[in-house]
Scaffold this active site. Structure first.
Site, mmCIF file in Angstrom:
data_model
loop_
_atom_site.group_PDB
_atom_site.id
_atom_site.type_symbol
_atom_site.label_atom_id
_atom_site.label_comp_id
_atom_site.label_asym_id
_atom_site.label_seq_id
_atom_site.Cartn_x
_atom_site.Cartn_y
_atom_site.Cartn_z
ATOM 1 N N ASN A 22 0.838 -1.211 0.000
ATOM 2 C CA ASN A 22 0.000 0.000 0.000
ATOM 3 C C ASN A 22 0.869 1.255 0.000
ATOM 4 O O ASN A 22 0.514 2.257 -0.626
ATOM 5 C CB ASN A 22 -0.946 0.007 1.203
ATOM 6 N N MET A 95 1.334 -2.132 12.514
ATOM 7 C CA MET A 95 0.820 -3.112 13.477
ATOM 8 C C MET A 95 0.836 -2.649 14.931
ATOM 9 O O MET A 95 0.611 -3.444 15.835
ATOM 10 C CB MET A 95 1.600 -4.432 13.342
ATOM 11 N N ASN A 112 -6.587 4.900 7.975
ATOM 12 C CA ASN A 112 -6.102 3.518 7.988
ATOM 13 C C ASN A 112 -6.819 2.730 6.903
ATOM 14 O O ASN A 112 -7.935 3.077 6.514
ATOM 15 C CB ASN A 112 -6.387 2.868 9.349
ATOM 16 N N HIS A 114 -8.103 -1.195 6.079
ATOM 17 C CA HIS A 114 -8.338 -2.492 6.722
ATOM 18 C C HIS A 114 -8.924 -3.448 5.680
ATOM 19 O O HIS A 114 -9.814 -3.061 4.925
ATOM 20 C CB HIS A 114 -9.308 -2.319 7.897
HETATM 21 C C1 GRF Z 1 -3.158 -4.680 4.142
HETATM 22 O O1 GRF Z 1 -3.986 -5.780 3.873
HETATM 23 C C2 GRF Z 1 -3.897 -3.646 4.942
HETATM 24 O O2 GRF Z 1 -5.258 -3.595 4.661
HETATM 25 C C3 GRF Z 1 -3.684 -4.122 6.355
HETATM 26 O O3 GRF Z 1 -2.364 -4.621 6.373
HETATM 27 C C4 GRF Z 1 -2.005 -5.048 5.057
HETATM 28 C C5 GRF Z 1 -0.737 -4.342 4.697
HETATM 29 O O4 GRF Z 1 -0.206 -4.795 3.494
HETATM 30 N N1 GRF Z 1 -3.937 -3.078 7.312
HETATM 31 P P1 GRF Z 1 0.994 -4.002 2.806
HETATM 32 O O5 GRF Z 1 2.129 -3.921 3.835
HETATM 33 O O6 GRF Z 1 0.511 -2.651 2.416
HETATM 34 O O7 GRF Z 1 1.378 -4.841 1.627
#
Ligand code: GRF
Length: 194
Positions: A22, A95, A112, A114
Site C-alpha cells: 500500500n 501493526m 487507515n 483495513h
Molecule cells: C493490508 O492488507 C492492509 O489492509 C492491512 O495490512 C495489510 C498491509 O499490506 N492493514 P501491505 O504492507 O501494504 O502490503
C-alpha cells in the site's frame, strides 16, 4: 479536513510494519501530477519491514522506532512529524496501536486501511475468518482512525466477491489489488471533498 485543501501538496507520512504494497501504491499516486499529497516521511516500528526498501528507491526519509516504550516512541514521532510539517498520516499495515493522546493530536488527520468490509471483521486474521464463515463477499475499507480499533468513520469501501475456490491467501491477494486503488481514492476524497 477542508483545512487541508490548498495549492500546495499536503505533506504526508505513511506508517508501515511489513511489506509496504500500500505504501508503494501511495508513493506512485503521490508522484502523479494531480495528486494532492507529497510523501515526506515513512515511519516504521520494524527495522526489517520490506517496505522500508521503498524509502531508498524513492528517496523518501524514513524513521524507525522500536515502540518498547510507546509513549517515548510516540513523543519522538510527534517531533519528527512536526519537523517535517506533516499534516496527514496514512497507516498502511502498521501493526502498533497508537495511543489516545497521539490520535488526539492528529485528530481527523489519520487514516487507515483495513482488509474487510468494516464494521465486519475488525482486528487480525480477517481473511481466514471470512473464509471460515463462508462469506460471499469481503473487501476493504479506508477509515479515519479513532481510539477504538478499526472503528473510525468510514471514508470508502470496496466490495470483493469471495469465490468458492478462494482460500485466505488468494483472498488476501485479490483484496490487496483493490486496496491499492482504494487508498488513493480515499485520500482524494477527503482532501478535495468529492
Ligand atoms: C493490508 O492488507 C492492509 O489492509 C492491512 O495490512 C495489510 C498491509 O499490506 N492493514 P501491505 O504492507 O501494504 O502490503
Amino acid at each position: 479536513m477542508a483545512k487541508l485543501i490548498g495549492l500546495k501538496k499536503v505533506k504526508t507520512a505513511i506508517f508501515i510494519s511489513g511489506t509496504g504494497s500500500n505504501l508503494e501504491s501511495l508513493i506512485k499516486f503521490s508522484l502523479s501530477k494531480n495528486s494532492p499529497i507529497k510523501i515526506n516521511l515513512i515511519v516504521s516500528n520494524n527495522s526489517k519491514a520490506k517496505g522500508l526498501e521503498l524509502a531508498k528507491i524513492f528517496k523518501i526519509k524514513k524513521k524507525i522506532y522500536n515502540f518498547k516504550n510507546k509513549s517515548v516512541s510516540e513523543k519522538f514521532i510527534l517531533k519528527d512529524l512536526k519537523n517535517n510539517e506533516i499534516r496527514l498520516i496514512c497507516l498502511a499495515g502498521f501493526m502498533k496501536i497508537l495511543s489516545k493522546d497521539f490520535i488526539k493530536r492528529f485528530k481527523g488527520k489519520i487514516l487507515n486501511i483495513h482488509p474487510s468490509l468494516l464494521p465486519k471483521y475488525r482486528g487480525l486474521d480477517t481473511h481466514a475468518r471470512v473464509i471460515n464463515n463462508k462469506e460471499k463477499y469481503s473487501g476493504c475499507t479506508v477509515h479515519y482512525v479513532n481510539s477504538k480499533l478499526d472503528a473510525g468513520r468510514i471514508i470508502l469501501q470496496k466490495k470483493v466477491r469471495v469465490s468458492k475456490r478462494d482460500n485466505a491467501e488468494s483472498l488476501k491477494i485479490k483484496i490487496l489489488k483493490q486496496e491499492h486503488k482504494l487508498y488513493p481514492k480515499a485520500v482524494i476524497k477527503i482532501l478535495t471533498n468529492l
